[in-house]
Design an enzyme around this catalytic site. Structure first.
Site, PDB file in Angstrom:
ATOM      1  N   ASP A 116       0.831  -1.204   0.000  1.00 55.41           N
ATOM      2  CA  ASP A 116       0.000   0.000   0.000  1.00 55.41           C
ATOM      3  C   ASP A 116       0.870   1.261   0.000  1.00 55.41           C
ATOM      4  O   ASP A 116       1.977   1.255   0.545  1.00 55.41           O
ATOM      5  CB  ASP A 116      -0.906  -0.024   1.242  1.00 55.41           C
ATOM      6  CG  ASP A 116      -2.088   0.920   1.102  1.00 55.41           C
ATOM      7  OD1 ASP A 116      -2.332   1.429  -0.012  1.00 55.41           O
ATOM      8  OD2 ASP A 116      -2.767   1.154   2.111  1.00 55.41           O
ATOM      9  N   GLU A 170     -12.054  -5.532  -4.846  1.00 50.38           N
ATOM     10  CA  GLU A 170     -12.664  -4.204  -4.669  1.00 50.38           C
ATOM     11  C   GLU A 170     -11.967  -3.126  -5.514  1.00 50.38           C
ATOM     12  O   GLU A 170     -12.493  -2.026  -5.684  1.00 50.38           O
ATOM     13  CB  GLU A 170     -12.601  -3.776  -3.193  1.00 50.38           C
ATOM     14  CG  GLU A 170     -13.515  -4.593  -2.267  1.00 50.38           C
ATOM     15  CD  GLU A 170     -12.991  -5.988  -1.961  1.00 50.38           C
ATOM     16  OE1 GLU A 170     -11.760  -6.151  -1.895  1.00 50.38           O
ATOM     17  OE2 GLU A 170     -13.811  -6.918  -1.824  1.00 50.38           O
ATOM     18  N   ARG A 201      -0.912   9.069 -10.066  1.00 51.19           N
ATOM     19  CA  ARG A 201      -0.929   7.868  -9.227  1.00 51.19           C
ATOM     20  C   ARG A 201      -0.195   6.699  -9.893  1.00 51.19           C
ATOM     21  O   ARG A 201       0.460   5.901  -9.256  1.00 51.19           O
ATOM     22  CB  ARG A 201      -2.369   7.444  -8.932  1.00 51.19           C
ATOM     23  CG  ARG A 201      -3.138   8.377  -8.026  1.00 51.19           C
ATOM     24  CD  ARG A 201      -4.562   7.863  -7.818  1.00 51.19           C
ATOM     25  NE  ARG A 201      -4.576   6.520  -7.291  1.00 51.19           N
ATOM     26  CZ  ARG A 201      -4.377   6.205  -6.010  1.00 51.19           C
ATOM     27  NH1 ARG A 201      -4.165   7.157  -5.122  1.00 51.19           N
ATOM     28  NH2 ARG A 201      -4.412   4.947  -5.619  1.00 51.19           N
ATOM     29  N   LEU A 226      11.923 -19.911  -5.267  1.00 54.80           N
ATOM     30  CA  LEU A 226      10.846 -19.141  -4.630  1.00 54.80           C
ATOM     31  C   LEU A 226       9.508 -19.324  -5.366  1.00 54.80           C
ATOM     32  O   LEU A 226       9.464 -19.270  -6.589  1.00 54.80           O
ATOM     33  CB  LEU A 226      11.226 -17.651  -4.644  1.00 54.80           C
ATOM     34  CG  LEU A 226      10.160 -16.684  -4.121  1.00 54.80           C
ATOM     35  CD1 LEU A 226      10.015 -16.804  -2.603  1.00 54.80           C
ATOM     36  CD2 LEU A 226      10.510 -15.242  -4.506  1.00 54.80           C
ATOM     37  N   ARG A 235     -11.943   1.595  -8.473  1.00 50.29           N
ATOM     38  CA  ARG A 235     -11.066   2.760  -8.725  1.00 50.29           C
ATOM     39  C   ARG A 235     -11.433   3.411 -10.058  1.00 50.29           C
ATOM     40  O   ARG A 235     -12.095   2.789 -10.888  1.00 50.29           O
ATOM     41  CB  ARG A 235      -9.606   2.288  -8.768  1.00 50.29           C
ATOM     42  CG  ARG A 235      -9.170   1.836  -7.405  1.00 50.29           C
ATOM     43  CD  ARG A 235      -7.698   1.616  -7.321  1.00 50.29           C
ATOM     44  NE  ARG A 235      -7.389   1.386  -5.922  1.00 50.29           N
ATOM     45  CZ  ARG A 235      -6.254   1.680  -5.331  1.00 50.29           C
ATOM     46  NH1 ARG A 235      -5.273   2.195  -6.019  1.00 50.29           N
ATOM     47  NH2 ARG A 235      -6.075   1.448  -4.052  1.00 50.29           N
ATOM     48  N   SER A 273      -7.979  -5.729   4.985  1.00 51.67           N
ATOM     49  CA  SER A 273      -8.587  -5.375   3.693  1.00 51.67           C
ATOM     50  C   SER A 273      -8.957  -6.583   2.833  1.00 51.67           C
ATOM     51  O   SER A 273      -8.628  -6.623   1.644  1.00 51.67           O
ATOM     52  CB  SER A 273      -7.653  -4.444   2.908  1.00 51.67           C
ATOM     53  OG  SER A 273      -7.471  -3.229   3.601  1.00 51.67           O
ATOM     54  N   ASN A 312       1.260   3.421  -2.925  1.00 47.58           N
ATOM     55  CA  ASN A 312       1.779   3.867  -4.229  1.00 47.58           C
ATOM     56  C   ASN A 312       1.232   5.240  -4.609  1.00 47.58           C
ATOM     57  O   ASN A 312       1.964   6.100  -5.097  1.00 47.58           O
ATOM     58  CB  ASN A 312       1.384   2.878  -5.332  1.00 47.58           C
ATOM     59  CG  ASN A 312       2.036   1.529  -5.167  1.00 47.58           C
ATOM     60  OD1 ASN A 312       2.948   1.374  -4.374  1.00 47.58           O
ATOM     61  ND2 ASN A 312       1.558   0.534  -5.907  1.00 47.58           N
ATOM     62  N   GLY A 313      -0.066   5.425  -4.383  1.00 42.86           N
ATOM     63  CA  GLY A 313      -0.722   6.681  -4.762  1.00 42.86           C
ATOM     64  C   GLY A 313      -0.145   7.855  -3.986  1.00 42.86           C
ATOM     65  O   GLY A 313       0.148   8.919  -4.561  1.00 42.86           O
ATOM     66  N   HIS A 370       2.519   3.294  -8.966  1.00 42.65           N
ATOM     67  CA  HIS A 370       2.428   1.853  -9.238  1.00 42.65           C
ATOM     68  C   HIS A 370       3.678   1.366  -9.984  1.00 42.65           C
ATOM     69  O   HIS A 370       4.179   0.273  -9.728  1.00 42.65           O
ATOM     70  CB  HIS A 370       1.171   1.538 -10.056  1.00 42.65           C
ATOM     71  CG  HIS A 370      -0.106   1.856  -9.322  1.00 42.65           C
ATOM     72  ND1 HIS A 370      -0.306   1.515  -8.015  1.00 42.65           N
ATOM     73  CD2 HIS A 370      -1.247   2.494  -9.718  1.00 42.65           C
ATOM     74  CE1 HIS A 370      -1.510   1.925  -7.624  1.00 42.65           C
ATOM     75  NE2 HIS A 370      -2.093   2.530  -8.641  1.00 42.65           N
ATOM     76  N   ARG A 373      -5.033  -2.599   8.567  1.00 41.99           N
ATOM     77  CA  ARG A 373      -6.201  -3.383   8.154  1.00 41.99           C
ATOM     78  C   ARG A 373      -5.740  -4.585   7.352  1.00 41.99           C
ATOM     79  O   ARG A 373      -4.680  -4.554   6.724  1.00 41.99           O
ATOM     80  CB  ARG A 373      -7.079  -2.555   7.192  1.00 41.99           C
ATOM     81  CG  ARG A 373      -7.889  -1.480   7.807  1.00 41.99           C
ATOM     82  CD  ARG A 373      -8.939  -0.999   6.791  1.00 41.99           C
ATOM     83  NE  ARG A 373      -8.348  -0.211   5.723  1.00 41.99           N
ATOM     84  CZ  ARG A 373      -8.152   1.106   5.772  1.00 41.99           C
ATOM     85  NH1 ARG A 373      -8.504   1.770   6.852  1.00 41.99           N
ATOM     86  NH2 ARG A 373      -7.635   1.750   4.754  1.00 41.99           N
ATOM     87  N   ARG A 388       2.094  -5.093   5.925  1.00 38.04           N
ATOM     88  CA  ARG A 388       1.343  -4.073   5.193  1.00 38.04           C
ATOM     89  C   ARG A 388       2.124  -2.782   5.261  1.00 38.04           C
ATOM     90  O   ARG A 388       2.419  -2.286   6.348  1.00 38.04           O
ATOM     91  CB  ARG A 388      -0.059  -3.872   5.762  1.00 38.04           C
ATOM     92  CG  ARG A 388      -0.823  -2.813   4.950  1.00 38.04           C
ATOM     93  CD  ARG A 388      -2.256  -2.638   5.379  1.00 38.04           C
ATOM     94  NE  ARG A 388      -2.908  -1.735   4.437  1.00 38.04           N
ATOM     95  CZ  ARG A 388      -4.167  -1.809   4.030  1.00 38.04           C
ATOM     96  NH1 ARG A 388      -4.935  -2.770   4.488  1.00 38.04           N
ATOM     97  NH2 ARG A 388      -4.666  -0.951   3.167  1.00 38.04           N
TER      98      ARG A 388
HETATM   99  C1  FPP Z   1      -1.946   0.055  -3.406  1.00 39.72           C
HETATM  100  O1  FPP Z   1      -1.485   1.401  -3.331  1.00 39.72           O
HETATM  101  C2  FPP Z   1      -1.395  -0.630  -4.584  1.00 39.72           C
HETATM  102  C3  FPP Z   1      -2.131  -1.253  -5.584  1.00 39.72           C
HETATM  103  C4  FPP Z   1      -3.599  -1.341  -5.579  1.00 39.72           C
HETATM  104  C5  FPP Z   1      -1.490  -1.860  -6.766  1.00 39.72           C
HETATM  105  C6  FPP Z   1      -0.259  -2.655  -6.503  1.00 39.72           C
HETATM  106  C7  FPP Z   1       0.527  -2.821  -7.755  1.00 39.72           C
HETATM  107  C8  FPP Z   1       1.889  -2.793  -7.827  1.00 39.72           C
HETATM  108  C9  FPP Z   1       2.779  -2.636  -6.663  1.00 39.72           C
HETATM  109  C10 FPP Z   1       2.574  -2.903  -9.124  1.00 39.72           C
HETATM  110  C11 FPP Z   1       2.489  -4.173  -9.862  1.00 39.72           C
HETATM  111  C12 FPP Z   1       2.672  -5.407  -9.102  1.00 39.72           C
HETATM  112  C13 FPP Z   1       2.738  -6.639  -9.667  1.00 39.72           C
HETATM  113  C14 FPP Z   1       3.006  -7.805  -8.795  1.00 39.72           C
HETATM  114  C15 FPP Z   1       2.585  -6.891 -11.131  1.00 39.72           C
HETATM  115  P1  FPP Z   1      -2.567   2.571  -3.418  1.00 39.72           P
HETATM  116  O2  FPP Z   1      -2.751   2.923  -4.851  1.00 39.72           O
HETATM  117  O3  FPP Z   1      -3.809   2.169  -2.702  1.00 39.72           O
HETATM  118  O4  FPP Z   1      -1.826   3.719  -2.651  1.00 39.72           O
HETATM  119  P2  FPP Z   1      -2.491   4.881  -1.759  1.00 39.72           P
HETATM  120  O5  FPP Z   1      -3.128   4.198  -0.576  1.00 39.72           O
HETATM  121  O6  FPP Z   1      -1.314   5.713  -1.370  1.00 39.72           O
HETATM  122  O7  FPP Z   1      -3.470   5.603  -2.637  1.00 39.72           O
END
Ligand code: FPP
Length: 252
Positions: free
Chosen positions: A22, A69, A35, A133, A73, A198, A24-25, A39, A196, A190
């Site tokens: 969690d 869920e 955003r 792995l 988005r 989630s 990335n955004g 990712h 959470r 996490r």
């Molecule tokens: C949650 O951060 C992240 C995701 C919903 C996507 C995860 C995807 C990747 C890490 C890239 C690709 C991975 C693979 C294995 C191909 P968020 O967007 O909810 O962040 P925020 O809570 O800061 O908005």
């Protein structure tokens, strides 16, 4: 990547690590980027953690890439995430294969485009013979979906006379879950500060050690992962027994 082994005895390394990636955004927003840039940077963190798991001897790494869920988005973000998965499968799978990684995708994959489903099948087939792995990507996955599909499959067998409902117990349910072939996670991580589960691996996390960190996923580096391993190594896992029983080495 690091050549330094973590200062952790091998018997304290978790066999199975499960991660909610969690933040990335927020990582992108802090930099004034869209955003999706978060990712993409998150993909780098995936590479680092996969490599580190191989180095320290983790057997299974499960990553929550897209939840049931996440379809809620904005359509554009969902589309870009699907493109990222496709590109990642195309670009990374050969390297994973060279590194003896076995890839497995868990979730309702019929929700994905035919093209993505084909890529997933091909990647799984290519790496099926590897014994390093196990990398499990949870995509269009939800813990409730998982338990529901296991219940449905048991009910179908019972209705068809292939299964006596009286024999259904925790083991028969567990055998039908998406990750049945793997040991249950020892360590859950996490990132991103939320505390959470989630709708991740609801059944499988029953006795898992939980680790939460404020670090945003794209910033999660080898040192951050090693810190989680070190924290896990200090935990006493009791599985319902007393601390004294565990200290005396009593099993089950
Ligand atoms: C949650 O951060 C992240 C995701 C919903 C996507 C995860 C995807 C990747 C890490 C890239 C690709 C991975 C693979 C294995 C191909 P968020 O967007 O909810 O962040 P925020 O809570 O800061 O908005």
């Amino acid at each position: 990547m690091s050549d330094q082994p973590p200062p952790i005895p091998p018997d304290k390394i978790p066999r199975h690590v499960a991660i909610i990636m969690d933040g990335n955004g927020r990582w992108a927003r802090k930099r004034g980027l869209p955003r999706f840039a978060g990712h993409r940077a998150g993909m780098e963190a995936v590479r680092r953690v996969v490599a580190r798991c191989g180095e320290v001897g983790v057997e299974v790494l499960t990553l929550f890439a897209f939840s049931s869920e996440n379809w809620r988005r904005p359509q554009q973000e969902v589309g870009l995430l699907m493109d990222l998965f496709l590109t990642a499968l195309k670009n990374e799978v050969k390297k994973l294969n060279r590194n003896n990684v076995r890839l497995y995708v868990a979730g309702a994959r019929t929700g994905f485009s035919d093209k993505l489903q084909r890529s997933i099948d091909q990647a799984e087939r290519l790496t099926a013979g590897n014994d390093g792995l196990n990398l499990v990507i949870c995509a269009n996955y939800g813990g409730r979906w998982d338990i529901t599909q296991a219940a449905r499959s048991l009910a179908e067998d019972a209705a068809a006379g292939r299964l006596d409902p009286g024999t259904i117990d925790e083991r028969t349910v567990a055998e039908r879950l998406a990750l049945a072939r793997f040991p249950e996670p020892d360590l859950f991580i996490r990132t991103g500060g939320e505390k959470r589960i989630s709708n991740f691996l609801l059944w499988q996390l029953a006795y898992t050690e939980l680790y939460f960190t404020d670090t945003l996923w794209p910033d999660f580096d080898v040192a951050a992962f090693d810190a989680a391993l070190a924290d896990y190594a200090r935990r006493q896992r009791r599985f319902g027994r007393t601390g004294e029983q565990v200290a005396q080495g009593e099993n089950a």
